[in-house]
Design a protein around this motif. Sequence first.
Motif, PDB file in Angstrom:
ATOM      1  N   HIS A 156       0.846   4.737  -3.661  1.00 21.13           N
ATOM      2  CA  HIS A 156       1.396   3.756  -2.726  1.00 21.13           C
ATOM      3  C   HIS A 156       0.415   2.618  -2.456  1.00 21.13           C
ATOM      4  N   VAL A 157      -0.751   2.942  -1.910  1.00 20.16           N
ATOM      5  CA  VAL A 157      -1.731   1.914  -1.573  1.00 20.16           C
ATOM      6  C   VAL A 157      -2.412   1.432  -2.849  1.00 20.16           C
ATOM      7  N   PRO A 158      -2.500   0.125  -3.079  1.00 21.37           N
ATOM      8  CA  PRO A 158      -3.148  -0.367  -4.297  1.00 21.37           C
ATOM      9  C   PRO A 158      -4.627   0.020  -4.365  1.00 21.37           C
ATOM     10  N   LEU A 159      -5.142   0.102  -5.580  1.00 20.60           N
ATOM     11  CA  LEU A 159      -6.561   0.370  -5.765  1.00 20.60           C
ATOM     12  C   LEU A 159      -7.418  -0.829  -5.360  1.00 20.60           C
ATOM     13  N   PHE A 160      -6.893  -2.048  -5.539  1.00 17.24           N
ATOM     14  CA  PHE A 160      -7.656  -3.231  -5.166  1.00 17.24           C
ATOM     15  C   PHE A 160      -7.579  -3.444  -3.658  1.00 17.24           C
TER      16      PHE A 160
END
Length: 504
Positions: free
Chosen positions: A259-263
Amino acid sequence: MAMRTPILSVLLLSAISGNVAASCMEGRVVDPDGDGIAAVRVSDGRQLVTTGDDGRFAFAAAPQAPVFVIKPAGHVAPANGEGLPDFWRQPDATDCSFVLRPEPVTRDALEVLVFSDPQTSDLREVGYYRDDVVAPLVGRHTAALGVTLGDVANDDLSLYPAINAVTTMLGLPWLHVAGNHDLDPADDARSLHSFQAVYGPDTFAWEEPEAVFVGLDNVIAQPAGSSGYTGGLRPGQFDFLKAYLPTVARDRLLVVLMHVPLFDAPAGRETFRPADRQRLYDLLATHPRVLVLSGHRHTLQHVFHDAASGWSGAKPLHEFNVGAVSGAFWSGAPDAAGIPDATMADGTPNGHATLLVRSGGDYALAWHPARVGDGGDATTAMGLHAPRVLRRGAYPAWGVYANVYMGLPDTRVEFRVGEGDWQPMRRVEAADPRLTIENARDDLADALRGRDRSPEAVPSTHLWRGALLTGLPAGEHRVEVRAFDRWQGEQRASTSYRLDEWVD
């Protein structure tokens, strides 16, 4: 059709509450005739075991999270009573057996429907989800699998059954990862009780002949009194990845769902724990073909992680930050059917993505807006903006803008006026003019145009500009734009503007 608000069963919630007595320490994987299936991996999101010749498995320690089979390629997991894949059990289930049906795969490529952030707050918005995105696909798609990248609901988790009734209209095995709006109000260890009661494991793997999918809950709920959540992973998830990833066939695409982006987004603000990101990088970097699919941002963006961000793989790690099914949270002026415009803050229409994977791991991506016109200044590939009229002979300071939804920094975008020569367009980081017009309409309106306004336009990462010609004869002039999409080839759209003579 009226829909009733369903309530999550107390029995389902109690199945994962407190210190459960784990009946799923051992079990069996069988075919529809009851014969054991050997060499199937089974996990609780931390431990990884393999079935013996008789299909039996046993864990060394009592599982504390849902137990799931890693569906092997060439097998089908039957649907449960809600139409979702029946591939998991609660850790205290009285029956920890699983059925897999062998089924040869005969297709040229695997097509996957990729949804992110349906984020429905009530039954009205469940209806938007159904009518705007799902119903147009029923009976028309050619996909074999579907995934949702979190924020299935918007905090009201009693809506899960109603949402599932819509999603399963598509007739596909459908996988879900958790988002920050899928959390119960509790500490991190107990924040996914409702999610797990309906969707099972928050960490899982699923195998197809062309690709292997690994789903990871990467929303870390923070203690009371601090920020609500951050992006990251837990020790048990790394245990699972360290045990499982070395077994993944290197000729398949490894697709990581989160869900949460890596960047970090917005830039300069830490939104993913750096140490966790680096550990994940190090585990993934040994695989030759990796794609990360993330959501959460309600914009559409491609990021290529490289050595500067700690990635050590042979080639940059591609993360496709998928736009939202709900767009800008089901906001904006409604259309004739009462469905909000829902354009996202970067000017991308709400909709869904598709992932096409061929044998050997090659893949293609596409974005599919929920509502577009037939040709003209809005197509499935891009939206155009140009002024309606300019003074003939004026300095050519006014531009045509192309929001190329799947555009990359190196995408070639060109335009021409009439039958003139194709001219390059320049990539700019600016707000989409079409959305800024919506913002102005909202500002100038004497009454609300919809329940919620469209979002304030932000700089888009996939916007191109070309200067319109003003030295042509007076009259209407057609503007054509073409973009060379990395995966879908040449895409075109057109609009027009008029040149008028100014008479003093």
